[in-house]
Every structure is written in C-alpha cells, then in structure tokens.
Write a protein that holds these residues in place. Structure first.
Motif, PDB file in Angstrom:
ATOM      1  N   HIS A  92      34.329 -10.317 -24.876  1.00  0.00           N
ATOM      2  CA  HIS A  92      34.048 -10.474 -23.709  1.00  0.00           C
ATOM      3  C   HIS A  92      35.120 -10.082 -22.484  1.00  0.00           C
ATOM      4  CE1 HIS A  92      33.581 -14.762 -23.521  1.00  0.00           C
ATOM      5  NE2 HIS A  92      33.709 -14.734 -22.305  1.00  0.00           N
ATOM      6  N   HIS A  94      36.508 -11.691 -19.930  1.00  0.00           N
ATOM      7  CA  HIS A  94      37.111 -12.084 -19.002  1.00  0.00           C
ATOM      8  C   HIS A  94      38.518 -12.938 -19.896  1.00  0.00           C
ATOM      9  CE1 HIS A  94      33.237 -14.639 -17.972  1.00  0.00           C
ATOM     10  NE2 HIS A  94      33.570 -13.548 -17.182  1.00  0.00           N
ATOM     11  N   HIS A 197      26.638 -14.344 -18.419  1.00  0.00           N
ATOM     12  CA  HIS A 197      28.037 -14.889 -17.941  1.00  0.00           C
ATOM     13  C   HIS A 197      28.432 -13.755 -18.347  1.00  0.00           C
ATOM     14  CE1 HIS A 197      31.819 -17.633 -18.371  1.00  0.00           C
ATOM     15  NE2 HIS A 197      31.923 -16.507 -20.125  1.00  0.00           N
ATOM     16  N   ASP A 216      31.439 -17.742 -24.838  1.00  0.00           N
ATOM     17  CA  ASP A 216      30.700 -18.385 -24.128  1.00  0.00           C
ATOM     18  C   ASP A 216      29.473 -18.538 -23.813  1.00  0.00           C
ATOM     19  OD1 ASP A 216      33.472 -19.315 -23.513  1.00  0.00           O
ATOM     20  OD2 ASP A 216      33.955 -17.718 -21.736  1.00  0.00           O
TER      21      ASP A 216
HETATM   22 ZN   LIG Z   1      33.430 -15.847 -20.674  1.00  0.00          ZN
END
Ligand SMILES: [Zn+2]
Length: 349
Positions: A92, A94, A197, A216
């Motif tokens: 993802h 992040h 998330h 996560d």
């Molecule tokens: Zn994350």
C-alpha cells in the motif's frame, strides 16, 4: 494503538529478529528483513521472495532515507548471492511501504507492482501536500476540535510530510487487484484487497505455504491505524476495515501471518477476534462519552487514548477518533453537527 494481550498468539521464531541488512528464513523461499523507522513505531518488516529465473522479488520498501538505503545495500551485498531483483511488490501507499520503490526499481531496472488506487494516491501525495499535513489538514483537524495553536501550527507546517519520505513514485507500474494470483518463483500468491487503512491495500496469500503477507491489515501487538483524513472527510473507514478483516477469517487458522510491524505469528483468527473486541470497546467508550455530552473527536482523545501523545501520534489519533465517530453515526447511534464555535460534535440519537 494500545497494545493487546498477545498470549493467544504463537510466534514460531520466538524473540529472534533479523539484524539490519540481514534476512531470516520464515518459510521456503520467503525471507524476513527489518528496516529502521524514525518514529515511535521504530521498524518495518519487508520480505524477499525467491522469484523466477533465480531472482528475488521484494515486498515493501522502507522510507526514503540514508539509513534504509544503507540497509538495502547490505542486503544486496550479503543476502542476494548474485540474484537480481526482478520486481518490487508494494502492499500500500504509506511511506514506510512505498518510500524507496523508485530507488529500488531504478537500481534493478524492474517493475513496481501495486494496486491502482494506492499507486495513484502515492503519486498524488508525493507531488502535493494532500492528506498528511498543510492547510487543508489543519482546517480539518480544527473542524474536529483540535484547535490548540501549537498543534495547528505544526500540522500546517508539515506540508511536505509525505514527500519527505516518498520523494517520487515510479511513473509506470503493474496493477495488483483483488483475487488476482501473482506467480512468484513458481508459487501462486493471491491478492486480498483490504480497505480502511489505505485506499486499496493488497495482502498476499500463499495457500501452498500457508503464509499470509498481511501488510498493515493485521498486526500482532498494535491495532492498525484506521483514520478519516481531510481528503475524504465523510469517510467511514472503520466499517470498511472491520469488514476487510472479517473476510480474512476464511483463511486457515494455522496460517503463518507475516505482518509489517511486530513478529511473524500464528493465530490469525484469535487476532481478528482481539481487533474486533478492541474496536467494539472503543466504540462503546465513544458512545458513552457522547451520551454524557456531545463530543468532538478532539474531546474524545483522552477517552480513547489513555496516554500522552506527541504530534505524530495526535494526528493519527484524531483520524482514529473521527473514524469511530463516523462509524457510530453511520449506524445511527450518533448524529454530528457543528456547534456555535464551528467545531463538529457528535450527540447520541
Ligand atoms: Zn500503512
């Protein structure tokens, strides 16, 4: 992100951790790496998979800083034994996951594989100030009651936050989608999309090995951050997150879970139960507080988080507090309305 009782979980490697720049075998053809992070959450786990043509695939990257690049150089020197990196898969958008994707894919002249939503969101965030700071985030937090001048000034000043850790994102990528099987070194890894998330988080499940790279979405000791951010101010990410982890119950109970933070563990179903119970308890506390008097997200912080929070933690906590309020509002238990001071407060219906 309170710590949970993890006695229900089993850690097959015990307390053993890979040293920086080194790997540990966790399953056939699957190796574990840890990279440092300059936060309270001080590390991220990354994975190396044996790939086609005697190469390796990297899963997640670490943030773009000298310490992480140096750790990768050690991995390349000591752990690859002449194997080239064939591709970089990213769970993802992040920063700790996608930060060095550009550097890795350029260095190895290979492709980034990622969900379309997260690739797009990462490209946008690395080129602008969206989502993680700046004027818009400061206004959004003020609407939800974080009016403290110092906190406001810090959020406003943090306009370069994402780009400082993700300076650029590869301009081309290959798309990962829910249900797709990615064959890596002869092994099928099924993409399991999850929401709440990140825009479109992809976990990777290998049925033959009984291994889930959970990213996560499921972490052993801390709860996944589930936040409403200024880009999508009416979002209900907690409902999405809870539905996403509920679907992971379909995986076998003895699945080895490889999380992005903490240690590999067995006990996926127990952990999902704990996470659901954790959020149920927070929702009950939020509802009780709002029954006593209408509450803003900022006023709920001491109810939901019984410890001192620094600015980094406060912004995460604000997002989480709003997420709990929005879920209760979506379920009809609360109604939000701005008060005379312009702050959104939620009252029991
Ligand atoms: Zn994350």
């Amino acid at each position: 992100m309170p710590r949970a009782d993890d006695s229900a979980l089993h850690y097959p490697l015990g307390a053993t951790l890979p040293a920086t720049g080194r790997t540990l075998d966790v399953a056939p053809g699957v190796r574990w790496l840890r990279m440092p992070l300059p936060f309270a959450l001080d590390h991220i786990n990354l994975w190396l998979l044996d790939d086609d043509d005697a190469g390796v695939a990297i899963v997640d990257c670490g943030i773009a800083n000298d310490a992480t690049r140096a750790a990768w150089e050690q991995v390349f020197e000591h752990e690859l034994h002449g194997q080239p990196v064939r591709r970089v898969l990213v769970t993802h958008m992040h920063p700790d996951h996608v930060g060095l994707a550009h550097w890795l894919t350029e260095r190895w002249d290979c492709r980034l594989w990622m969900s379309a939503s997260d690739w797009s969101a990462a490209r946008l965030a690395s080129q602008s100030t969206t989502g993680y700071g700046g004027e818009s985030a400061a206004r959004f937090f003020a609407l939800h009651g974080l009016v403290d001048e110092q906190a406001q000034a810090k959020v406003r000043a943090r306009s370069n936050y994402y780009a400082s850790m993700v300076p650029t994102v590869p301009t081309r990528y290959r798309r990962l989608m829910a249900g797709m099987n990615v064959t890596v070194g002869g092994h099928a890894w099924r993409c399991i999309a999850g929401w709440g998330h990140a825009p479109e988080h992809i976990a990777l499940y290998n049925e033959a090995l009984g291994v889930l790279i959970s990213g996560d979405m499921v972490l052993p000791r801390i709860s996944t951050n589930v936040s409403v951010i200024d880009l999508e101010p009416e979002a209900n990410p907690l409902e999405l997150y809870l539905a996403s982890i509920a679907r992971l119950r379909e995986l076998p109970a003895d699945t080895l879970v490889l999380p992005s933070h903490g240690r590999p563990f067995v006990g996926l179903h127990e952990r999902i139960d704990q996470l659901v119970a954790h959020h149920d308890a927070r929702l009950a506390e939020a509802l009780a507080a709002c029954r006593a008097r209408p509450c803003s997200a900022a006023e709920l912080l001491p109810v939901l988080f019984q410890r001192a929070l620094d600015l980094h933690q406060t912004t995460f906590a604000m997002g989480e507090s709003i997420a709990h309020l929005h879920l209760l509002a979506a379920r009809g238990a609360l109604r939000g309305a701005p008060g005379a001071d312009g702050v959104m407060r939620f009252a029991a219906v």
